[in-house]
Design a protein around this motif. Structure first.
Motif, PDB file in Angstrom:
ATOM      1  N   TYR A  64       0.712  -1.275   0.010  1.00 28.47           N
ATOM      2  CA  TYR A  64      -0.239  -0.140  -0.245  1.00 28.47           C
ATOM      3  C   TYR A  64       0.954   1.782   0.114  1.00 28.47           C
ATOM      4  O   TYR A  64       1.850   1.298   0.874  1.00 28.47           O
ATOM      5  CB  TYR A  64      -0.920   0.471   1.608  1.00 28.47           C
ATOM      6  CG  TYR A  64      -1.884  -1.018   1.530  1.00 28.47           C
ATOM      7  CD1 TYR A  64      -2.811  -1.323   0.505  1.00 28.47           C
ATOM      8  CD2 TYR A  64      -2.004  -2.196   1.568  1.00 28.47           C
ATOM      9  CE1 TYR A  64      -3.958  -2.286   0.542  1.00 28.47           C
ATOM     10  CE2 TYR A  64      -2.417  -3.623   1.911  1.00 28.47           C
ATOM     11  CZ  TYR A  64      -3.782  -3.432   1.391  1.00 28.47           C
ATOM     12  OH  TYR A  64      -4.708  -4.521   1.245  1.00 28.47           O
ATOM     13  N   ARG A  65       0.316   2.138  -1.094  1.00 30.20           N
ATOM     14  CA  ARG A  65       1.094   3.338  -0.571  1.00 30.20           C
ATOM     15  C   ARG A  65       0.757   4.438   0.531  1.00 30.20           C
ATOM     16  O   ARG A  65      -0.173   4.315   1.139  1.00 30.20           O
ATOM     17  CB  ARG A  65       0.439   4.470  -1.646  1.00 30.20           C
ATOM     18  CG  ARG A  65       0.700   3.968  -3.191  1.00 30.20           C
ATOM     19  CD  ARG A  65      -0.165   5.066  -4.170  1.00 30.20           C
ATOM     20  NE  ARG A  65      -0.159   4.625  -5.416  1.00 30.20           N
ATOM     21  CZ  ARG A  65       0.673   4.544  -6.485  1.00 30.20           C
ATOM     22  NH1 ARG A  65       1.538   5.607  -6.043  1.00 30.20           N
ATOM     23  NH2 ARG A  65       0.577   4.423  -7.925  1.00 30.20           N
ATOM     24  N   ASP A 148      -2.479  -3.807  -9.012  1.00 32.80           N
ATOM     25  CA  ASP A 148      -4.595  -3.707  -9.793  1.00 32.80           C
ATOM     26  C   ASP A 148      -4.458  -5.074 -10.649  1.00 32.80           C
ATOM     27  O   ASP A 148      -4.014  -4.948 -11.692  1.00 32.80           O
ATOM     28  CB  ASP A 148      -4.035  -2.471 -10.675  1.00 32.80           C
ATOM     29  CG  ASP A 148      -3.992  -1.591  -9.285  1.00 32.80           C
ATOM     30  OD1 ASP A 148      -3.426  -1.307  -9.562  1.00 32.80           O
ATOM     31  OD2 ASP A 148      -5.472  -0.529  -9.275  1.00 32.80           O
ATOM     32  N   LYS A 169       0.090   7.591  -9.283  1.00 32.41           N
ATOM     33  CA  LYS A 169      -1.373   8.245  -8.423  1.00 32.41           C
ATOM     34  C   LYS A 169      -2.078   7.296  -8.308  1.00 32.41           C
ATOM     35  O   LYS A 169      -3.160   7.510  -6.975  1.00 32.41           O
ATOM     36  CB  LYS A 169      -0.721   9.384  -8.372  1.00 32.41           C
ATOM     37  CG  LYS A 169      -1.249  10.008  -9.684  1.00 32.41           C
ATOM     38  CD  LYS A 169      -1.771  11.190  -9.206  1.00 32.41           C
ATOM     39  CE  LYS A 169      -1.984  12.180 -11.321  1.00 32.41           C
ATOM     40  NZ  LYS A 169      -1.950  13.916 -10.976  1.00 32.41           N
ATOM     41  N   SER A 171      -3.320   4.895  -8.035  1.00 32.09           N
ATOM     42  CA  SER A 171      -4.181   2.935  -6.986  1.00 32.09           C
ATOM     43  C   SER A 171      -3.702   3.172  -5.558  1.00 32.09           C
ATOM     44  O   SER A 171      -2.971   4.272  -5.690  1.00 32.09           O
ATOM     45  CB  SER A 171      -3.034   1.703  -8.068  1.00 32.09           C
ATOM     46  OG  SER A 171      -3.618   0.994  -6.916  1.00 32.09           O
ATOM     47  N   TYR A 172      -4.266   2.043  -5.004  1.00 37.21           N
ATOM     48  CA  TYR A 172      -3.954   2.137  -3.774  1.00 37.21           C
ATOM     49  C   TYR A 172      -3.062   1.411  -3.379  1.00 37.21           C
ATOM     50  O   TYR A 172      -2.402   1.683  -1.818  1.00 37.21           O
ATOM     51  CB  TYR A 172      -5.352   1.564  -2.787  1.00 37.21           C
ATOM     52  CG  TYR A 172      -6.188   3.221  -3.204  1.00 37.21           C
ATOM     53  CD1 TYR A 172      -6.711   3.803  -2.126  1.00 37.21           C
ATOM     54  CD2 TYR A 172      -7.488   1.816  -3.333  1.00 37.21           C
ATOM     55  CE1 TYR A 172      -8.049   4.730  -1.990  1.00 37.21           C
ATOM     56  CE2 TYR A 172      -8.906   3.226  -2.829  1.00 37.21           C
ATOM     57  CZ  TYR A 172      -8.845   4.174  -3.255  1.00 37.21           C
ATOM     58  OH  TYR A 172     -10.394   4.393  -2.894  1.00 37.21           O
ATOM     59  N   ASN A 174       0.933   0.098  -4.180  1.00 41.64           N
ATOM     60  CA  ASN A 174       2.076   0.186  -4.452  1.00 41.64           C
ATOM     61  C   ASN A 174       2.736   0.164  -6.021  1.00 41.64           C
ATOM     62  O   ASN A 174       1.857  -1.357  -6.161  1.00 41.64           O
ATOM     63  CB  ASN A 174       4.018   0.042  -4.043  1.00 41.64           C
ATOM     64  CG  ASN A 174       3.128   0.910  -2.773  1.00 41.64           C
ATOM     65  OD1 ASN A 174       3.579   2.536  -3.275  1.00 41.64           O
ATOM     66  ND2 ASN A 174       3.947   1.191  -1.851  1.00 41.64           N
TER      67      ASN A 174
END
Length: 193
Positions: A64-65, A148, A169, A171-172, A174
């Motif tokens: 996750y970012r 994704d 940027k 997507s939730y 990384n």
């Protein structure tokens, strides 16, 4: 009646698993499995985007970012000039024996459309199925793949604009950055899938 139910039960159980496990312990497609991406492959004449004399190594990544809570296991990819690819998880930096061994790793095919990279891997999910990975080759020669799933939102795949947006940027998750690394002692042995 009981014999019929027993026979149907045996057939149902036997037909669930249509992948095979090779002697090295890795999932392989059944003998006559036809990878759809295999038909899209054009042999690489130019190694400027994908380097078949290197591995692409993912190390110390997270899902996750803005979070370090969920780590992605280390792995590497090896691309072959005929469109084949193998991916292998590793607990330490890959050993040259494993990189050179086509029996080790999860296998599939890839193709390029400009710098857009599409990969189809065969796995044991759903008793054997192909999984898609989309991404690109960046200006440094590294491979960036999306977490994704390209089979969601009523379509299959992402175009270049959508892939670039999701990597930057949108997507939730990384993106997975596989760094290109040259290894001494790499040999070329064609994959058997």
């Amino acid at each position: 009646m009981k014999k019929g139910i027993a026979i149907l039960s045996i057939l149902a159980c036997a037909s669930c698993s249509h992948y095979v496990v090779n002697q090295a312990g890795y999932t392989r497609p059944p003998k006559h499995y036809d990878f759809p991406y295999r038909h899209r492959v054009k042999p690489l004449a130019d190694l400027s985007l994908i380097d078949t004399t290197a591995i692409y190594y993912l190390h110390d990544a997270n899902y996750y970012r803005n979070s370090d809570a969920y780590k992605v296991p280390d792995r590497y990819m090896r691309f072959y000039a005929d469109g084949r690819v193998k991916v292998q998880g590793t607990k330490a930096f890959p050993r040259i024996e494993d990189v050179n061994d086509p029996e080790k790793g999860v296998v599939g095919y890839y193709y390029l459309k400009g710098d857009l990279l599409r990969i189809q891997l065969y796995s044991d999910i759903n008793a054997g199925s192909d999984q898609l990975k989309f991404g690109k080759v960046d200006q440094n020669g590294d491979v960036i793949l999306l977490h994704d799933n390209p089979r969601t939102t009523y379509c299959i795949g992402f175009g270049k604009k959508r892939t670039d947006y999701l990597i930057e940027k949108g997507s939730y998750f990384n993106p997975l950055v596989f760094k290109k690394i040259k290894l001494e002692g790499m040999t070329y042995q064609k994959g058997n899938w």
